[in-house]
Design a protein around this motif. Structure first.
Motif, PDB file in Angstrom:
ATOM      1  N   CYS A 127      -4.923   2.137  -7.819  1.00 48.25           N
ATOM      2  CA  CYS A 127      -6.237   1.694  -7.359  1.00 48.25           C
ATOM      3  C   CYS A 127      -7.311   2.703  -7.763  1.00 48.25           C
ATOM      4  O   CYS A 127      -7.029   3.900  -7.892  1.00 48.25           O
ATOM      5  N   ASP A 128      -8.526   2.208  -7.932  1.00 52.90           N
ATOM      6  CA  ASP A 128      -9.658   3.082  -8.231  1.00 52.90           C
ATOM      7  C   ASP A 128     -10.213   3.610  -6.913  1.00 52.90           C
ATOM      8  O   ASP A 128     -11.028   2.968  -6.263  1.00 52.90           O
ATOM      9  N   LEU A 129      -9.766   4.788  -6.511  1.00 51.44           N
ATOM     10  CA  LEU A 129     -10.148   5.333  -5.215  1.00 51.44           C
ATOM     11  C   LEU A 129     -11.487   6.059  -5.253  1.00 51.44           C
ATOM     12  O   LEU A 129     -11.933   6.574  -4.234  1.00 51.44           O
ATOM     13  N   THR A 130     -12.129   6.095  -6.426  1.00 51.75           N
ATOM     14  CA  THR A 130     -13.473   6.665  -6.498  1.00 51.75           C
ATOM     15  C   THR A 130     -14.515   5.636  -6.072  1.00 51.75           C
ATOM     16  O   THR A 130     -15.663   5.973  -5.839  1.00 51.75           O
ATOM     17  N   LEU A 132      -4.098  15.439  10.278  1.00 48.97           N
ATOM     18  CA  LEU A 132      -4.863  14.299   9.766  1.00 48.97           C
ATOM     19  C   LEU A 132      -5.126  14.461   8.276  1.00 48.97           C
ATOM     20  O   LEU A 132      -4.990  13.496   7.507  1.00 48.97           O
ATOM     21  N   ALA A 133      -5.505  15.656   7.856  1.00 45.81           N
ATOM     22  CA  ALA A 133      -5.745  15.891   6.427  1.00 45.81           C
ATOM     23  C   ALA A 133      -4.479  15.624   5.620  1.00 45.81           C
ATOM     24  O   ALA A 133      -4.522  15.001   4.544  1.00 45.81           O
ATOM     25  N   LYS A 166      -4.038  12.659   2.816  1.00 46.18           N
ATOM     26  CA  LYS A 166      -3.573  13.025   1.473  1.00 46.18           C
ATOM     27  C   LYS A 166      -2.316  12.240   1.106  1.00 46.18           C
ATOM     28  O   LYS A 166      -2.175  11.758  -0.032  1.00 46.18           O
ATOM     29  N   HIS A 167      -1.408  12.093   2.065  1.00 45.76           N
ATOM     30  CA  HIS A 167      -0.163  11.358   1.796  1.00 45.76           C
ATOM     31  C   HIS A 167      -0.451   9.891   1.472  1.00 45.76           C
ATOM     32  O   HIS A 167       0.079   9.355   0.482  1.00 45.76           O
ATOM     33  N   VAL A 168      -1.269   9.242   2.284  1.00 50.75           N
ATOM     34  CA  VAL A 168      -1.545   7.820   2.054  1.00 50.75           C
ATOM     35  C   VAL A 168      -2.311   7.633   0.747  1.00 50.75           C
ATOM     36  O   VAL A 168      -2.063   6.676   0.006  1.00 50.75           O
ATOM     37  N   THR A 169      -3.220   8.547   0.446  1.00 53.06           N
ATOM     38  CA  THR A 169      -3.940   8.470  -0.826  1.00 53.06           C
ATOM     39  C   THR A 169      -2.958   8.528  -1.994  1.00 53.06           C
ATOM     40  O   THR A 169      -3.108   7.800  -2.988  1.00 53.06           O
ATOM     41  N   SER A 170      -1.928   9.367  -1.871  1.00 48.21           N
ATOM     42  CA  SER A 170      -0.950   9.504  -2.957  1.00 48.21           C
ATOM     43  C   SER A 170      -0.145   8.232  -3.178  1.00 48.21           C
ATOM     44  O   SER A 170       0.425   8.042  -4.258  1.00 48.21           O
ATOM     45  N   LEU A 171      -0.104   7.367  -2.170  1.00 41.44           N
ATOM     46  CA  LEU A 171       0.675   6.140  -2.292  1.00 41.44           C
ATOM     47  C   LEU A 171      -0.004   5.100  -3.169  1.00 41.44           C
ATOM     48  O   LEU A 171       0.651   4.158  -3.628  1.00 41.44           O
ATOM     49  N   HIS A 172      -1.322   5.264  -3.388  1.00 39.31           N
ATOM     50  CA  HIS A 172      -1.987   4.234  -4.201  1.00 39.31           C
ATOM     51  C   HIS A 172      -3.045   4.790  -5.151  1.00 39.31           C
ATOM     52  O   HIS A 172      -3.828   4.029  -5.707  1.00 39.31           O
ATOM     53  N   ALA A 191     -11.581   8.264   8.166  1.00 41.55           N
ATOM     54  CA  ALA A 191     -10.438   8.489   7.286  1.00 41.55           C
ATOM     55  C   ALA A 191     -10.478   7.482   6.148  1.00 41.55           C
ATOM     56  O   ALA A 191     -10.638   6.292   6.371  1.00 41.55           O
ATOM     57  N   SER A 192     -10.340   7.975   4.924  1.00 46.22           N
ATOM     58  CA  SER A 192     -10.285   7.086   3.764  1.00 46.22           C
ATOM     59  C   SER A 192      -9.433   7.746   2.680  1.00 46.22           C
ATOM     60  O   SER A 192      -8.208   7.743   2.777  1.00 46.22           O
ATOM     61  N   THR A 193     -10.067   8.340   1.680  1.00 44.63           N
ATOM     62  CA  THR A 193      -9.308   8.943   0.580  1.00 44.63           C
ATOM     63  C   THR A 193      -9.470  10.456   0.515  1.00 44.63           C
ATOM     64  O   THR A 193      -8.713  11.121  -0.188  1.00 44.63           O
ATOM     65  N   ASP A 194     -10.443  11.000   1.223  1.00 41.90           N
ATOM     66  CA  ASP A 194     -10.748  12.427   1.138  1.00 41.90           C
ATOM     67  C   ASP A 194     -10.209  13.168   2.358  1.00 41.90           C
ATOM     68  O   ASP A 194     -10.697  12.976   3.478  1.00 41.90           O
ATOM     69  N   PRO A 195      -9.209  14.021   2.190  1.00 44.20           N
ATOM     70  CA  PRO A 195      -8.650  14.743   3.331  1.00 44.20           C
ATOM     71  C   PRO A 195      -9.641  15.670   4.014  1.00 44.20           C
ATOM     72  O   PRO A 195      -9.454  16.038   5.176  1.00 44.20           O
TER      73      PRO A 195
END
Length: 273
Positions: free
Chosen positions: A88-91, A73-74, A78-84, A182-186
């Motif tokens: 996008c402002d993921l903070t 899951l982590a 991490k992979h999906v976060t790297s896609l955007h 699940a969001s942006t933080d593994p």
């Protein structure tokens, strides 16, 4: 493992933000967190994009690796976060998020992971099945839902209260003392509920987003044992039909107060072989 599933959007003209996918030995279920009108997001991607992209990633990982589910899951987050993360402002707290259930059968064991308020039900052959649901969201949300529950659904006041409610919950998302999805933080994967059960001790498993689990947890239409029986005898689509029937009977949330009249609903029944 033989898997039957059904998934239905809250409304026919809106995208289904749930994801369900299965192979012969793995199931991934995600429930994307809807963003109501008025709540801003610095991410250009939809909740459906997030749940479906992460869901398909997790399913592929489970079929290719025997690693611990939190680790997979982590990696998926991490992979999906790297896609955007460059677009996008993921903070920003409004980034898309989803609950997660992962179920994997090996020769001897059934491995499971639950993150967020989707529900896993294991039929272990006893009358009372094993029910696994992460209730941290409910613990945080209940005190903030009083005003929302006091207003009739479909009104401007209810819509405004729901917006405020969602914004308030965002302050508790993925932090200690709050709830985890699940969001942006593994690192959220480390907060998941996990377990391993001997495969020969489980007859079947039900995997449910809250829109389907409401048949028991909100509407009281049946017990968990009866839910398993319904899935086995009549199939997941029948369970969702009964949920929709209950929702139609109470369109303004007078009998069953809730943040929205209908919800995306997904149910899978997994016969363990």
């Amino acid at each position: 493992m033989r898997v039957a599933f059904a998934s239905e959007p809250a409304y026919p003209d809106r995208p289904n933000e749930d994801f369900i996918g299965a192979t012969a030995d793995a199931v991934a279920l995600l429930d994307g967190a809807s963003i109501p009108p008025g709540v801003t997001s610095a991410c250009s991607h939809s909740v459906r994009w997030y749940s479906h992209t992460l869901g398909s990633t997790l399913l592929a990982e489970m079929t290719q690796s025997t690693g611990p589910l939190p680790e997979l899951l982590a990696q998926g987050i991490k992979h999906v976060t790297s896609l955007h993360d460059f677009t996008c402002d993921l903070t920003h707290g409004g980034s898309p998020s989803a609950t997660v259930i992962m179920l994997r059968q090996t020769a001897r064991h059934l491995d499971w992971l639950v993150l967020g308020d989707s529900t896993l039900v294991l039929d272990t052959g006893t009358y009372e099945p094993m029910v696994i649901c992460d209730d941290r969201l409910e613990q945080v949300a209940a005190p903030h839902r009083v005003r929302l529950n006091s207003l009739p659904g479909g009104t401007r006041e209810h819509a405004e209260a729901r917006r405020e409610y969602v914004e308030t919950l965002g302050q508790y998302r993925n932090r200690d003392g709050g709830f985890w999805v699940a969001s942006t933080d593994p690192l959220a994967a480390d907060q998941a509920l996990t377990g391993t059960t001997p495969a020969n001790q489980v007859r079947a498993a039900a995997v449910l987003t809250d829109g389907a689990a409401d048949a028991v947890s909100r509407y009281g239409l049946m017990t968990w044992r009866q839910l398993l029986d319904t899935l086995a005898q009549d199939g997941p689509a029948e369970l969702i039909r009964r949920v929709r029937e209950a929702e139609r009977s109470d369109p303004h949330g007078e009998r069953w107060p809730r943040s929205k009249p209908n919800d995306d609903a997904t149910a899978a029944y997994c016969h363990i072989t």
